[in-house]
Every structure is written in structure tokens, then in C-alpha cells.
Design an enzyme around this catalytic site. Structure first.
Site, PDB file in Angstrom:
ATOM      1  N   ARG A 205       0.845  -1.197   0.000  1.00 32.08           N
ATOM      2  CA  ARG A 205       0.000   0.000   0.000  1.00 32.08           C
ATOM      3  C   ARG A 205       0.878   1.245   0.000  1.00 32.08           C
ATOM      4  O   ARG A 205       1.774   1.380   0.826  1.00 32.08           O
ATOM      5  CB  ARG A 205      -0.900  -0.008   1.231  1.00 32.08           C
ATOM      6  CG  ARG A 205      -1.663   1.295   1.501  1.00 32.08           C
ATOM      7  CD  ARG A 205      -2.550   1.131   2.713  1.00 32.08           C
ATOM      8  NE  ARG A 205      -3.169   2.373   3.147  1.00 32.08           N
ATOM      9  CZ  ARG A 205      -2.841   3.048   4.242  1.00 32.08           C
ATOM     10  NH1 ARG A 205      -1.858   2.601   5.033  1.00 32.08           N
ATOM     11  NH2 ARG A 205      -3.474   4.159   4.569  1.00 32.08           N
TER      12      ARG A 205
ATOM     13  N   ARG B 112      -8.991  18.435   9.512  1.00 27.42           N
ATOM     14  CA  ARG B 112      -7.998  18.544  10.578  1.00 27.42           C
ATOM     15  C   ARG B 112      -8.002  19.942  11.189  1.00 27.42           C
ATOM     16  O   ARG B 112      -8.433  20.908  10.558  1.00 27.42           O
ATOM     17  CB  ARG B 112      -6.585  18.272  10.029  1.00 27.42           C
ATOM     18  CG  ARG B 112      -6.401  16.920   9.356  1.00 27.42           C
ATOM     19  CD  ARG B 112      -5.011  16.824   8.758  1.00 27.42           C
ATOM     20  NE  ARG B 112      -4.835  15.613   7.972  1.00 27.42           N
ATOM     21  CZ  ARG B 112      -4.406  14.452   8.464  1.00 27.42           C
ATOM     22  NH1 ARG B 112      -4.134  14.368   9.751  1.00 27.42           N
ATOM     23  NH2 ARG B 112      -4.260  13.399   7.695  1.00 27.42           N
TER      24      ARG B 112
ATOM     25  N   LYS C 112     -13.183   2.843   0.631  1.00 31.21           N
ATOM     26  CA  LYS C 112     -12.895   2.733   2.058  1.00 31.21           C
ATOM     27  C   LYS C 112     -14.149   3.148   2.841  1.00 31.21           C
ATOM     28  O   LYS C 112     -14.604   4.278   2.736  1.00 31.21           O
ATOM     29  CB  LYS C 112     -11.705   3.623   2.438  1.00 31.21           C
ATOM     30  CG  LYS C 112     -10.399   3.181   1.789  1.00 31.21           C
ATOM     31  CD  LYS C 112      -9.290   4.188   2.004  1.00 31.21           C
ATOM     32  CE  LYS C 112      -8.875   4.293   3.450  1.00 31.21           C
ATOM     33  NZ  LYS C 112      -7.740   5.247   3.616  1.00 31.21           N
TER      34      LYS C 112
ATOM     35  N   THR D  61      -6.778  -1.380   9.868  1.00 31.77           N
ATOM     36  CA  THR D  61      -6.636  -0.473  11.011  1.00 31.77           C
ATOM     37  C   THR D  61      -6.324  -1.204  12.312  1.00 31.77           C
ATOM     38  O   THR D  61      -7.136  -1.970  12.822  1.00 31.77           O
ATOM     39  CB  THR D  61      -7.876   0.423  11.224  1.00 31.77           C
ATOM     40  OG1 THR D  61      -8.330   0.951   9.983  1.00 31.77           O
ATOM     41  CG2 THR D  61      -7.522   1.568  12.158  1.00 31.77           C
TER      42      THR D  61
END
Length: 497
Positions: free
Chosen positions: A53, A94, A238, A296
Site C-alpha cells: 500500500r 484537521r 474505504k 486499522t
């Protein structure tokens, strides 16, 4: 995308293949500073990685290009097939940066998220997503830094979101923000993602993962951009937003597979909800003939420890038993101290879990309807292989679709997918229980091709003369979607039983 040819098969590779081909679940490993040297890449390939990845949230295009070249060289060195996945950053919402780099929030105190603040302090901090004030109202709960800090919205004044700290702690530069329950309007594809899609196409990745899709429309747009850039990569959604759970069926329909991205998803829906959702997503994807990657914190402790915790072992094993195509390593291999050891540990766990997996093939066939000839042949092959207890299934395939359909049902028999298409070889690196091999196809004589397929399997050390195998092939030779023939063969005799 690693190209193998029948003439280049070497004896020293066969023993490595036999070990790899006892594991059905594939391993995706994230590349980063800890796993970019030729020595480490060589060892990771030997340890059994199937796909690497590239995390486009970090690094430059040149960094990703160099890592792609490195993994291709390592895979070719050991005669392995290793696919490449490009993971788009998406609209990661963020906070901005602080004057001192970090602050400490205290429960009960006030704090402001200010879209116009250039540099944060103890009272306020900026936002990289300027529309966040439009998405929240009084009473909303905002979760920062993967849910470690919790703020309650007390008011919105222009570009300022006023909050009260519910759960405090240290907050540093650029930490992520989620709204509990979802509902943020940020688009799935940012300008950076669009540029990164072009980079991914230029590198020649085999898979592209789209972060934070909310609907099928996000996936259709990503596919259009990918094809316009000249890439035929497999598209992975995702699943990490509440809206994605609501629209899961349509997202699956618009994608080639999904990633169960448990980090951001857990922040939005609550961590206790994720295990059941994981099982639901994997089951739905398999029923729709789509791929799944479970990701994860699977082996998080091995960032700093040479051995996993018992809980991590159980987590990986349960994903395998759920039927996931692949399990993924993130920081464990990108920046951890033990990038090779964690791959080896994950491989061992997968093999042990697979040994205990129940084969429920008869039950899984009860409600299935097949409308295509090639899909019917694929299903007939796994039914026959299971009940005759054959050594292997050999699917001669152009696009890989036949092997994908076979892999959706656990029949307990390994599936060897033989194709002349190098792109298909790389795509199939992610299919559970499928071992892709590239073979030369320089003629259209079916019997010669079948004989060559048998010999390739013998050369790879996966069957011996006298073993019983099931073969599938399509005529005319070389046409995608044309699988229409099933043969049961005794290796070395090449006769119909």
C-alpha cells in the site's frame, strides 16, 4: 504489477511457492520509512506480502514512484506476484497548527475552532476545512485525534465554532476531526486526490482506494478520473463514514471492493458497533462478488514490540473467519521497528485460522441463481472440486473473473488462476484462496494449453503426476468472459474421467 513467464520458473522458487500457497488470506503491507530499503523489501516479499500500500497522505510522487520500483524489483527477484495499491488521502478534516506545536485541553474549559485563525494557541486553533462551521449546530459532538478528545458545540458565530471540552488531553498540529454520527459535507475527492490519481496511473498501480466515499457517485467519479488518466486499476471504497454504511449496497455496486477502515468508522459510529458492521460488510461484499480488505490497528502493538498481543491475534483470526480477502498492516510496516516480523506473525495467524474455518459450500449454494455461462462453470468447478476432494482447481482465465467468482465461496480447494494477462495476475493477488500465475499463450490449441497448464503447476510444485484436478477454460481461446468448459483431469494423463 509483476510479470512472470513459464520459461522463467526456477526450482528454487518452488519451495517458497508451496509455503505461500498454504495461506488463503492475502496480506497488504503499507510501505514507509521503515520498509523502503532493498534489504527490507526483499525480506518482506520472502515473508509473504501479496500487495503493498502506498499511502498518498504522506510522501511525494517521487517517493511513491521509487517505492513502486523497489517492490517490483524485489518481487521479480523472488519470482513473486505483488500488487500495488494507491490509497488516496481524501478530505481528512484537521485542525491547523499551534504556535507551540501542541496544547493541553482541560475538561470544562472553552475552546474555539476558528476557520480564519492562522496559528493556534490555548484558546483557539485554525481549520483546514473552511466549511466546517456550516456543518455543525449546537449540541453536536466533535471528536479530535481519533476520538481521544471530545468537544461539545455550544455555538457557531460566523467562521468560529465555540465548544466546551468534555474529554481533554494533549492536542497537537494537524490532528483529525470527526463529527459523532457523521454528516460532514466534505467531498470524497479533493484536488490533491485528483492529482494523486494521475500519479497512481503513471506509476501503474493495480488498485486505488478512495477515502471517505458517501455514495456511489463518489466511486463513479473516481473511476472516470482513473480511466481518463489511462489506468485500469481495481477500485476500492474505504468504508469510514456513517453515510457509507447507509449506502453500502450502492457503493459496493459501483466499486470492485471495499476496505473495512475501522479507525475513522469507529469514531463516527462508536467502537462497539464496528465488529458487527465488519461482519456485515464482508458478508455483503462476498455475496455481491466484491473484494474486502480489513484494516486499522490489526497488529498495532508490533510497531514497538516483536510479538503481537493475544487480542490482536484474535482480531486477525476473526477477520479471516469472517471471510475477508485480505488483512492490512499500516504503521506496523510503514514506520514500525519490526516490519518483517509483523508480516511473518500475520501470515502464521492467517494459516491457523484458515485450518479451523468451516466449509459451508452446500448451504451457500441453496439460494444462488446463476445467469451467466462463465459464472455457472465457475460454481460447478468449486462444487465438483469440493465433493471429489481434488488437489486443485486450475482456472485458465483472461480477465480473472472466473477466479473471482470461485473465490467468493470457500470450498477448501486452492484455486490456481492461469492467465497471459500481466494486469490480471496483479489484480488477482488480492483474491482470497486464489494463486495467480502468468503463462505464455502463443497459440489457440485448447489441448496444448491444458497440457501446458498442468506442467506449470507441476513446475511450481503444487501438484504431482497422478493428482486429480479440475480445469476450466473458455473457447474461443483468449476472449474475456468466455469460460464455458470444465474438465476433470488426472495430472500427467490428460484425460476426461
Amino acid at each position: 504489477m509483476i510479470r512472470l513467464a513459464h520459461d522463467n520458473v526456477k526450482n528454487q522458487i518452488a519451495s517458497r511457492d508451496r509455503e505461500d500457497m498454504t495461506r488463503h488470506t492475502k496480506i497488504v503491507a503499507t510501505l514507509g520509512p521503515a520498509s523502503s530499503t532493498p534489504e527490507v523489501l526483499d525480506r518482506m516479499v520472502q515473508a509473504g506480502i501479496d500487495v503493498v500500500r502506498m499511502n498518498f497522505s504522506h510522501g511525494t510522487a517521487d517517493d511513491h514512484r521509487a517505492r513502486a520500483e523497489g517492490i517490483r524489483a524485489a518481487a521479480a527477484k523472488f519470482g513473486r506476484t505483488v500488487g500495488i495499491l494507491g490509497d488516496l488521502q481524501g478530505p481528512k478534516i484537521r485542525v491547523g497548527k499551534f504556535e507551540a506545536g501542541r496544547i493541553t485541553l482541560v475538561a470544562g474549559e472553552k475552546f474555539i475552532l476558528d476557520a480564519q485563525c492562522p496559528l493556534g494557541n490555548q484558546e483557539r486553533v485554525g481549520l483546514d476545512y473552511k466549511d466546517l462551521p456550516k456543518d455543525v449546530v449546537n449540541g453536536d459532538i466533535l471528536l479530535l485525534d481519533d476520538g481521544r478528545l471530545k468537544l461539545e458545540v455550544t455555538g457557531v458565530r460566523g467562521q468560529e465554532i465555540h465548544t466546551r471540552v468534555i474529554v481533554g488531553g494533549e492536542l497537537s498540529n494537524n490532528k483529525g476531526i470527526n463529527r459523532q454520527g457523521g454528516g460532514l459535507t466534505a467531498p470524497a475527492l479533493t484536488g490533491k486526490d485528483m492529482d494523486d490519481i494521475k500519479t497512481a496511473a503513471d506509476i501503474g498501480v493495480d488498485f486505488v482506494a478512495v477515502s471517505f466515499p458517501k455514495s456511489a457517485a463518489d466511486m463513479y467519479m473516481a473511476r472516470q478520473l482513473l480511466r481518463a488518466a489511462g489506468s485500469t486499476a481495481v477500485l476500492i471504497a474505504k468504508i469510514e463514514r456513517v453515510e457509507a454504511i447507509t449506502n453500502l449496497a450502492e457503493i459496493l455496486d459501483a466499486s470492485d471492493g471495499i476496505m473495512v477502515a475501522r479507525g475513522d468508522l469507529a469514531v463516527e459510529v462508536g467502537d462497539a458497533t464496528v465488529p458487527a458492521l465488519q461482519k456485515k460488510m464482508i458478508r455483503m461484499a462476498r455475496d455481491m462478488n466484491k473484494l474486502t480488505i480489513t484494516a486499522t490497528q490489526m497488529m498495532e502493538s508490533m510497531i514497538t514490540s516483536p510479538v503481537p498481543t493475544r487480542a490482536e491475534v484474535s482480531d486477525v483470526a476473526n477477520a479471516v473467519l469472517d471471510g475477508t480477502d485480505a488483512v492490512m498492516l499500516s504503521a506496523e510496516t510503514a514506520s514500525g521497528k519490526y516490519p518483517v516480523e509483523v508480516v511473518e506473525s500475520m501470515a502464521r495467524i492467517c494459516v491457523e485460522a484458515e485450518r479451523s474455518a468451516e466449509v459451508t459450500l452446500d448451504r451457500e449454494f441453496l439460494d444462488r441463481i446463476f445467469t451467466r455461462i462463465d459464472q455457472s462453470i465457475a460454481m460447478a468447478a468449486i462444487w465438483t472440486a469440493h465433493h471429489l476432494k481434488v488437489k486443485a482447481i486450475a482456472a485458465l482465465t483472461q480477465s480473472g473473473s472466473t477466479a473471482l467468482w470461485m473465490s467468493r465461496i470457500n470450498c477448501g480447494v486452492p484455486i490456481y488462476a492461469l492467465t497471459p494477462d500481466a494486469d490480471a495476475v496483479a489484480r488477482m493477488a488480492l483474491y482470497r484462496e486464489v494463486y495467480p500465475l502468468q503463462m505464455a499463450q502463443q497459440h489457440s490449441d485448447r489441448d496444448r494449453l491444458l497440457a501446458e497448464a498442468e506442467q506449470l503447476l507441476i513446475d511450481r510444485g503444487v501438484v504431482d503426476k497422478g493428482d486429480l484436478i479440475v480445469l476450466t477454460i473458455g473457447e474461443p481461446i483468449g476472449c474475456a468472459g468466455g469460460t464455458n468448459t470444465l474438465k476433470i483431469v488426472r495430472v500427467g494423463e490428460h484425460q476426461i474421467l
